[in-house]
Design a protein around this motif. Structure first.
Motif, PDB file in Angstrom:
ATOM      1  N   ALA A 463       0.825  -1.204   0.000  1.00 58.88           N
ATOM      2  CA  ALA A 463       0.000   0.000   0.000  1.00 58.88           C
ATOM      3  C   ALA A 463       0.863   1.260   0.000  1.00 58.88           C
ATOM      4  CB  ALA A 463      -0.924  -0.007   1.218  1.00 58.88           C
ATOM      5  N   MET A 466       2.581   1.655  -3.405  1.00 57.05           N
ATOM      6  CA  MET A 466       1.646   2.117  -4.424  1.00 57.05           C
ATOM      7  C   MET A 466       1.322   3.607  -4.236  1.00 57.05           C
ATOM      8  SD  MET A 466       1.074  -0.383  -6.465  1.00 57.05           S
ATOM      9  CE  MET A 466       2.706  -1.053  -6.166  1.00 57.05           C
ATOM     10  N   SER A 467       1.241   4.057  -2.991  1.00 57.35           N
ATOM     11  CA  SER A 467       0.926   5.463  -2.746  1.00 57.35           C
ATOM     12  C   SER A 467       2.036   6.384  -3.240  1.00 57.35           C
ATOM     13  CB  SER A 467       0.689   5.694  -1.250  1.00 57.35           C
ATOM     14  OG  SER A 467       1.902   5.646  -0.519  1.00 57.35           O
ATOM     15  N   PHE A 471      -0.571   4.779  -7.106  1.00 53.60           N
ATOM     16  CA  PHE A 471      -1.479   3.644  -6.917  1.00 53.60           C
ATOM     17  C   PHE A 471      -1.663   2.854  -8.214  1.00 53.60           C
ATOM     18  CE2 PHE A 471      -2.707   6.733  -3.659  1.00 53.60           C
ATOM     19  CZ  PHE A 471      -2.598   5.953  -2.520  1.00 53.60           C
ATOM     20  N   GLU A 501      -4.474   1.528   1.570  1.00 55.00           N
ATOM     21  CA  GLU A 501      -4.396   2.552   0.529  1.00 55.00           C
ATOM     22  C   GLU A 501      -5.386   3.681   0.795  1.00 55.00           C
ATOM     23  OE1 GLU A 501      -4.891   0.759  -3.291  1.00 55.00           O
ATOM     24  OE2 GLU A 501      -2.797   0.140  -3.438  1.00 55.00           O
ATOM     25  N   ILE A 510      -9.040   5.695  -4.449  1.00 55.35           N
ATOM     26  CA  ILE A 510      -8.681   4.285  -4.562  1.00 55.35           C
ATOM     27  C   ILE A 510      -9.721   3.529  -5.371  1.00 55.35           C
ATOM     28  CG2 ILE A 510      -8.146   2.189  -3.259  1.00 55.35           C
ATOM     29  CD1 ILE A 510      -6.110   4.548  -3.061  1.00 55.35           C
ATOM     30  N   THR A 513      -8.963   3.225  -9.012  1.00 59.90           N
ATOM     31  CA  THR A 513      -7.838   2.397  -9.454  1.00 59.90           C
ATOM     32  C   THR A 513      -8.205   0.921  -9.547  1.00 59.90           C
ATOM     33  OG1 THR A 513      -7.003   1.992  -7.199  1.00 59.90           O
ATOM     34  CG2 THR A 513      -6.266   3.997  -8.313  1.00 59.90           C
TER      35      THR A 513
END
Length: 875
Positions: A463, A466-467, A471, A501, A510, A513
């Motif tokens: 998480a 990805m941030s 993401f 996330e 989120i 995505t």
């Protein structure tokens, strides 16, 4: 006349000051030159540095030696070249008389003598990493014939002797064993030529110790196979075991592979001139471990002092040996050890660490790694059989391996996560694919027994990573896994990763995505609502809506606590008179009061703290109804924040901090209620998931932390009181005889009131700590539903620990996967809190485990087995 002129003058003076070079003394320049060796081309720089040192050596030996010490212990990838540099300084310069004729030691020997003082200081402080790296330096110098073979062999034997100490801790034995093993890897060829027996004795001593730790390995292996007693795994390697395997491989070939594993830039230098004696390392004795005794113990006589337990160190493997260095091959171990040292040393500067990791190939042997894309063909080294590894994949495997060490990593998880981010930023085109492959490999292993704690850390890293990169992940790859059971580890990972996330961004961001399949209601990946409060009494249709609104109005108006309590009493009376059926009026009153209080504090964390602190008397009054009252308070919190489970843990922590509830209450509530959002509809024994573990860990850490603080306070007060008495005796005068009589503190001399209070608090908190641990242990035993020796037990959990059950996991339902996860958290509980469980093993075993004695149930046997390993009762 310009009024700006004075300002401009000040600004110009400041700029001149900032551009002014910092003056360095000649000694500082020498030290800096040694530390910065090789920043451009190490081979070309060494002759220049040798000349600079010789020209300014007079009176500068301590500074030169300090430069070597800093370089060796903070830049270990340069150690072979520092050995080459010292070897050249050990030789007489052109035109200088040989040491045998001049009568004075060579410059190299003078530096080494001073360097040894620093090594001895590291050893006295038990600075194990610095000690081990100094031994690397000594081993290279032995190969360069600067240090005698006999003294180097004796040094390694001194560390091997630690393994035979009575009751030696695993941490001490592991570090001493690595010092001896890695020194032998480098200098083994020369040592074996001198004495085959000494080399064999070192290897045998390490092997004997490793064999004695077989049981403890199974508790920290990254793959949890409860039915198997595997000493080795295909996808993980234990650090000391890898060192032993490498030593055996090197020894079988008379250490001929060492030259292909460690750079030896001094190998082509001519022999020492006649009369130039090699340096004799002084004999050493590894100092014992420091054990602090403060005279505090629990009421039962069990020692309350907690010593951190250390375990075998497993590093997970993600790639094949053709892609990343093989940890049980000499060259692979050397590379992995060097990269791991860089990761640990440069924890203070992750940006510099990332740069050094990507530049590491320049410090190792040519052909070790594949050339970077864009490297001209004429500059590409010939591939070396058994090497030619991918640098980026090796870095991911090593950094993630360090992150996933059990029971806890050396540094906080955020350091390793941030380091991976920095490596990706420096070379996104080459590191990105390695990160993607690592994620896919870890995700695939979730269904094959990957430890639940590693799974939690994996979701956290995923998480955060990805941030940092928008993401962007190919979630479509995992759409097919949505057909698995609801609590399958892969689906559990997806839920936790998305929840993390959302914490790092916001719900709508989120949701965009994720593919539609992951957003579907049946997928149970994306929550139905954005994180936020859920005030149960907000709807007018709720029968207690009006009562809750009246409490809210009082709280919003900042009414006094006494007025709120009086109003709550009147509400309970009204509810009891108008309620239909059997209603627990006290429980309703607590729920209304707690949720109303949380509602006015839900806007921000500061609003929450202000509300809690203003109405602490109200909360304390609500909690006076015993365990049932505290359970009602915790349940109200979990219902109010059921859409944001992070807040449940935060509020629980504050309730414990303000002593509204005790850690034991939180542990008991978690086992009987829990968060419950991932348990499906299974009935029977209760289970523990990752969110429940967060609550358990918070309560256990709170109980243990309070004891630690109380211990420190008592120790400080006793020291202060002893110092006061000593000063009073010293200032009181008197003859020598009376001073001798009063030298000892009289046993009947009373303690101060402050100290007495602190000791009572420590005793009370120790009892609470023990109760919390006992409640957690009892909760796990109840969850796992093992039958007792007399056959009396509650709901029995499904069998997931036998070999037959494990191989049938493809057909497991939610109930089996829930139970398997609970087993994983019980395993982690025992190893993570092993120091505390070991201290109180007699009491805890008597209270919770006696009923399992004599049982042949597989679950009961597994519970006892894990417990015995954690408490040191199983050899």
């Amino acid at each position: 006349m310009s009024y700006d002129r004075p300002y401009n003058n000040r600004r110009r003076n400041r700029d001149d000051y900032e551009r002014r070079e910092v003056y360095e003394t000649p000694e500082q320049k020498l030290r800096t030159a040694i530390i910065r060796l090789g920043e451009v081309d190490v081979v070309q720089e060494i002759p220049r540095v040798v000349k600079q040192i010789r020209e300014q050596a007079a009176g500068s030996v301590p500074a030169i030696s300090e430069g070597f010490r800093i370089g060796v212990t903070e830049q270990p990838y340069k150690i072979p070249y520092y050995a080459n540099l010292l070897r050249l300084l050990h030789d007489p310069a052109e035109g200088e008389p040989e040491p045998s004729t001049s009568g004075s030691p060579s410059l190299g020997k003078q530096i080494l003598e001073d360097f040894w003082k620093g090594f001895q200081a590291f050893l006295d402080k038990l600075s194990w990493r610095e000690t081990r790296l100094c031994i690397h330096f000594f081993a290279h110098l032995t190969m360069a014939k600067v240090i005698t073979v006999q003294s180097m062999s004796s040094l390694l034997q001194s560390f091997v002797a630690v393994l035979d100490e009575f009751g030696v801790s695993h941490g001490r034995a592991k570090r001493a064993g690595l010092c001896a093993a890695e020194g032998l890897m480098i200098a083994g060829k020369t040592l074996k030529e001198e004495s085959v027996t000494n080399v064999t004795d070192i290897i045998d001593a390490i092997q004997t110790y490793i064999e004695s730790t077989a049981s403890s390995k199974r508790l920290v292996q990254p793959v949890a196979l409860f039915h198997a007693n595997l000493d080795s795994l295909e996808n993980a390697d234990e650090l000391l075991e890898s060192a032993l395997a490498v030593l055996k491989a090197l020894n079988s070939a008379d250490f001929s592979e060492s030259v292909d594993s460690y750079p030896q830039p001094y190998a082509d230098l001519p022999d020492l001139p006649d009369g130039a004696a090699a340096f004799e390392l002084p004999s050493v004795l590894v100092p014992p471990e420091i054990i602090e005794l403060d005279g505090l113990s629990a009421d039962t006589g069990e020692e309350a002092q907690v010593k951190k337990e250390e375990w075998p160190e497993y590093y997970i493997r993600l790639f094949e040996n053709e892609v990343t260095p093989n940890p049980v091959s000499p060259a692979g171990y050397a590379v992995r050890s060097a990269l791991l040292d860089i990761v640990e040393i440069f924890e203070v500067n992750r940006k510099e660490c990332a740069r050094l990791l990507l530049e590491y190939p320049k410090w190792t042997l040519p052909g070790t790694f594949k050339p970077r894309p864009g490297t001209p063909a004429e500059l590409q080294p010939e591939p070396v059989p058994g090497k030619n590894w991918q640098l980026e994949s090796a870095l991911m495997e090593i950094v993630l391996g360090a992150l996933f060490v059990l029971p806890q990593s050396t540094y906080k998880a955020i350091y390793y996560i941030g380091l991976i981010t920095e490596i990706c930023k420096l070379s996104p085109s080459t590191v990105g694919p390695a990160v993607g492959k690592s994620i896919r490999k870890l995700y695939a292993s979730l269904a094959d027994g990957l430890d639940v704690e590693i799974g939690r850390r994996f979701a956290e890293w995923f998480a955060i990573h990805m941030s940092n990169f928008g993401f962007q992940w190919v979630w479509k790859e995992w759409v097919s896994d949505l057909s698995l059971s609801h609590n399958h580890p892969k689906r559990g990972f997806a839920r936790r990763a998305v929840e993390f996330e959302i914490r790092l961004a916001y719900f709508e961001r989120i949701a965009k995505t994720l593919p539609e399949a992951f957003q579907a209601e049946g997928a149970s990946v994306l929550p139905e609502h954005a994180p936020g409060p859920d005030f149960e009494y907000d709807e007018p249709s709720n029968p207690y809506h009006n009562a809750a609104q009246s409490v809210l109005n009082l709280l919003k108006g900042r009414a006094k606590a006494d007025d709120v309590l009086a109003h709550l009493e009147s509400l309970k009376t009204a509810i009891g008179e108008t309620a239909d059926g059997d209603v627990n009026v006290d429980a309703v009153g607590r729920s209304v009061a707690v949720q109303s209080l949380l509602n006015i504090g839900s806007r921000s964390f500061s609003h929450f703290l202000n509300a809690i602190e203003r109405y602490l008397p109200v909360l304390r009054s609500l909690a006076q109804g015993g365990p049932e009252a505290k359970t009602d308070i915790l349940t109200a919190v979990s219902l109010f924040w059921k859409r944001n489970r992070q807040m449940i843990a935060i509020v629980f922590d504050k309730l414990m901090q303000y002593q509204i509830v005790d850690p034991t209450d939180v542990v008991g509530w978690t086992f009987t209620n829990g968060v419950g959002n991932e348990r499906g509809s299974s009935e029977g024994s209760s289970v523990i998931n990752a969110h429940d573990w967060d609550l358990l860990k918070g309560a256990l850490d709170k109980a243990n932390g309070r004891v630690l603080v109380a211990r420190r306070r008592v120790t400080a007060l006793r020291k202060e009181e002893d110092d006061t008495r000593a000063r009073a005796k010293a200032s009181g005068g008197g003859d020598v005889a009376s001073m001798e009589v009063d030298a000892e503190i009289k046993p009947d001399e009373p303690e101060s009131a402050v100290l007495t209070t602190a000791v009572k608090a420590f005793t009370s908190l120790t009892s609470q700590q023990k109760s919390t641990l006992a409640r957690a242990l009892e909760g796990f035993i109840t969850c796992l539903g093992s039958a007792s020796s007399d056959g009396q037990a509650g709901p029995v959990a499904p069998d997931v620990v036998t070999e037959k059950a494990w191989h049938n996991r493809a057909n497991w339902t939610d109930e089996e996967w829930n139970t398997w996860e609970t087993w994983g958290w019980y395993r982690h509980f025992c190893r993570a809190y092993s120091p505390y469980l070991r201290n109180y093993s007699t009491t805890l075993g008597t209270v919770s485990l006696n009923k399992l004695e004599g049982s042949t149930d597989p679950a009961a046997l597994q519970i006892m087995k894990i417990w015995n390993v954690a408490t040191g009762e199983e050899a």
